[in-house]
Design a protein around this motif. Structure first.
Motif, PDB file in Angstrom:
ATOM      1  N   UNK A 165      -6.353  -1.871  -6.373  1.00  0.00           N
ATOM      2  CA  UNK A 165      -5.026  -1.656  -6.956  1.00  0.00           C
ATOM      3  C   UNK A 165      -3.954  -2.303  -6.092  1.00  0.00           C
ATOM      4  N   UNK A 166      -4.041  -2.102  -4.774  1.00  0.00           N
ATOM      5  CA  UNK A 166      -3.067  -2.698  -3.849  1.00  0.00           C
ATOM      6  C   UNK A 166      -3.099  -4.219  -3.955  1.00  0.00           C
ATOM      7  N   UNK A 167      -4.293  -4.787  -3.958  1.00  0.00           N
ATOM      8  CA  UNK A 167      -4.429  -6.245  -4.041  1.00  0.00           C
ATOM      9  C   UNK A 167      -3.943  -6.784  -5.379  1.00  0.00           C
ATOM     10  N   UNK A 168      -4.175  -6.028  -6.453  1.00  0.00           N
ATOM     11  CA  UNK A 168      -3.688  -6.479  -7.766  1.00  0.00           C
ATOM     12  C   UNK A 168      -2.168  -6.568  -7.782  1.00  0.00           C
ATOM     13  N   UNK A 169      -1.496  -5.630  -7.089  1.00  0.00           N
ATOM     14  CA  UNK A 169      -0.029  -5.665  -7.002  1.00  0.00           C
ATOM     15  C   UNK A 169       0.439  -6.881  -6.191  1.00  0.00           C
ATOM     16  N   UNK A 170      -0.288  -7.174  -5.112  1.00  0.00           N
ATOM     17  CA  UNK A 170       0.052  -8.342  -4.286  1.00  0.00           C
ATOM     18  C   UNK A 170      -0.064  -9.629  -5.097  1.00  0.00           C
ATOM     19  N   UNK A 171      -1.178  -9.796  -5.790  1.00  0.00           N
ATOM     20  CA  UNK A 171      -1.393 -11.040  -6.543  1.00  0.00           C
ATOM     21  C   UNK A 171      -0.490 -11.114  -7.766  1.00  0.00           C
ATOM     22  N   UNK A 219       0.832  -1.210   0.000  1.00  0.00           N
ATOM     23  CA  UNK A 219       0.000   0.000   0.000  1.00  0.00           C
ATOM     24  C   UNK A 219       0.865   1.257   0.000  1.00  0.00           C
ATOM     25  N   UNK A 220       1.960   1.244   0.746  1.00  0.00           N
ATOM     26  CA  UNK A 220       2.863   2.401   0.779  1.00  0.00           C
ATOM     27  C   UNK A 220       3.564   2.587  -0.566  1.00  0.00           C
ATOM     28  N   UNK A 221       3.876   1.501  -1.241  1.00  0.00           N
ATOM     29  CA  UNK A 221       4.416   1.601  -2.606  1.00  0.00           C
ATOM     30  C   UNK A 221       3.407   2.304  -3.515  1.00  0.00           C
ATOM     31  N   UNK A 222       2.149   1.920  -3.381  1.00  0.00           N
ATOM     32  CA  UNK A 222       1.092   2.506  -4.204  1.00  0.00           C
ATOM     33  C   UNK A 222       0.966   4.004  -3.948  1.00  0.00           C
ATOM     34  N   UNK A 223       1.070   4.406  -2.690  1.00  0.00           N
ATOM     35  CA  UNK A 223       0.903   5.812  -2.342  1.00  0.00           C
ATOM     36  C   UNK A 223       2.151   6.652  -2.630  1.00  0.00           C
ATOM     37  N   UNK A 224       3.341   6.085  -2.418  1.00  0.00           N
ATOM     38  CA  UNK A 224       4.571   6.880  -2.456  1.00  0.00           C
ATOM     39  C   UNK A 224       5.541   6.486  -3.562  1.00  0.00           C
ATOM     40  N   UNK A 225       5.287   5.372  -4.238  1.00  0.00           N
ATOM     41  CA  UNK A 225       6.199   4.927  -5.282  1.00  0.00           C
ATOM     42  C   UNK A 225       7.245   3.965  -4.750  1.00  0.00           C
ATOM     43  N   UNK A 226       7.835   3.194  -5.641  1.00  0.00           N
ATOM     44  CA  UNK A 226       8.798   2.170  -5.227  1.00  0.00           C
ATOM     45  C   UNK A 226      10.140   2.761  -4.806  1.00  0.00           C
TER      46      UNK A 226
END
Length: 423
Positions: free
Chosen positions: A259-265, A199-206
């Motif tokens: 979006x967060x869950x799509x990144x996890x899966x 979730x933090x990646x989604x909000x702040x970038x990698x």
């Protein structure tokens, strides 16, 4: 052999239609299956023999087709099949010199010596008339994952909640409707960490720094990183997790949770092949990879088999995957043997915390609390003497990331390329 268990009765309270076969074992039939006139499976277990009285002891219980399918599929321990007796009781039968004596007792009254070990699951190699039983009861038509997932979705719809469904199918201390507290807590905590970092990646970038969510200045991120358990299902053991803060649905946009869950899966789906993992790795920060590896290691250590699903009652989107400890070991090996080098350049605003003009080492705190440390590029080293610790700067960083085989974490080297004071 113990004395009579339960209350004496004159006869078996079942109306048998047919004998369907032996489940266990080839050498001596200890578990056999009948069908009653209502179509339910009736199972008889041989549990004791007295040499002194020449008496064999059995007990009977009624089950249903779903539980029987779970048992022979290896998703339900033998002990739990018995404990989930459809009637809540068993019928004991003592056979002596062609005479039969019956008694009825609660499943809770079954002596512990008569029950299989809690971690004993059906082994297909020990089955005798397995295919005959499967065919007769049409067990192949029962899709367990569909039944359990349907129930979870019904709860999700009733609660209007986007849901992460975590189903513990097998593992140390995992039974039908039960889970070892320590194993459950460790696994969920590590999955929660994985979710938070994603979730933090989604909000702040990698390219972000480490974020301490307990800090007051980072409270704004709690809305997308905090989840809660809001339901459970006795499907072995399964929990339903949702974001604490309700999602505002927009039919034209994906929610943060989706979006967060799509990144996890996406990471889970692309972890078993090294080449796929190399492509996927660059889409996540090292904080995500580290937390994911810890989650996978927990599955391996506790010998778990977990299915994961995410679904939304609004968008009807869905993601699914499954990890057992064998797959977890493969993922773990791939992560440890990954070798990737990459560079990225980005800008960040904040304040300098420290600066050594001789060594060119600096530390910088972004306005969101992210920490960056590294060295100043030689081309601007002399000008760095003008830097102060009061003004806000926008800096440009070249980040070099090296993931070496066998290393748990990436090597990150930040080089300060430029700095501009904010007026």
């Amino acid at each position: 052999m113990d004395n009579q268990i339960g209350i004496s009765i004159a006869a078996l309270p079942y109306s048998f239609k047919s004998f369907e076969g032996v489940l266990l074992f080839h050498e001596y039939p200890t578990t056999v299956v009948f069908q009653d006139i209502e179509g339910d499976p009736i199972i008889r277990e041989w549990v004791d023999y007295s040499e002194q009285t020449k008496t064999d002891r059995f007990f009977y219980y009624r089950t249903d087709l779903t539980l029987l399918k779970k048992y022979i599929s290896g998703n339900l321990p033998h002990k739990d099949l018995i404990n989930q007796s459809k009637d809540g009781f068993v019928i004991f039968e003592d056979v002596k010199e062609n005479q039969k004596y019956y008694s009825i007792a609660s499943v809770k009254a079954i002596p512990i010596d008569y029950l299989p070990n809690a971690d004993y699951y059906f082994d297909i190699d020990e089955g005798v008339h397995l295919q005959k039983i499967i065919t007769h009861f049409n067990l192949d038509s029962i899709l367990l994952s569909d039944i359990e997932l349907f129930e979870a979705k019904e709860i999700s719809i009733a609660q209007s909640s986007e849901t992460l469904y975590v189903h513990f199918k097998k593992g140390k201390g995992i039974g039908f409707g039960t889970a070892n507290t320590e194993v459950l807590a460790r696994t969920l905590l590590k999955f929660d960490k994985f979710y938070k970092e994603t979730a933090l990646d989604f909000k702040l970038g990698t390219q972000r720094g480490d974020i301490q969510l307990s800090a007051k200045k980072n409270e704004e991120y709690l809305s997308c990183t905090t989840t809660e358990v809001y339901g459970n299902i006795a499907a072995s053991y399964a929990v339903l997790i949702r974001p604490v803060h309700a999602t505002q649905f927009n039919m034209f946009e994906k929610s943060d949770s989706e979006i967060i869950s799509s990144h996890i899966f996406s990471l889970i789906n692309n972890s078993t092949d090294v080449e796929d993992l190399k492509k996927e790795y660059n889409r996540h920060s090292d904080f995500v990879i580290k937390s994911y590896k810890a989650f996978v290691e927990e599955i391996y250590t506790s010998e778990l088999k977990i299915s994961l699903s995410w679904f939304s009652p609004e968008s009807e989107s869905e993601f699914n995957d499954e990890i057992d400890y064998i797959k977890a070991n493969r993922i773990k090996t791939n992560l440890e043997n990954l070798s990737i080098e990459e560079e990225e350049q980005f800008s960040i605003k904040g304040k300098f915390r420290s600066l050594n003009c001789d060594t060119a080492h600096f530390s910088f705190i972004g306005t969101s609390g992210e920490k960056f440390t590294g060295f100043i590029d030689d081309l601007i080293k002399e000008g760095s003497e003008r830097i102060n610790f009061i003004s806000i700067y926008e800096i440009t960083i070249l980040r070099k990331i090296t993931k070496e085989a066998g290393k748990q974490e990436s090597k990150i080297k930040d080089i300060l390329l430029a700095f501009i004071i904010e007026q």
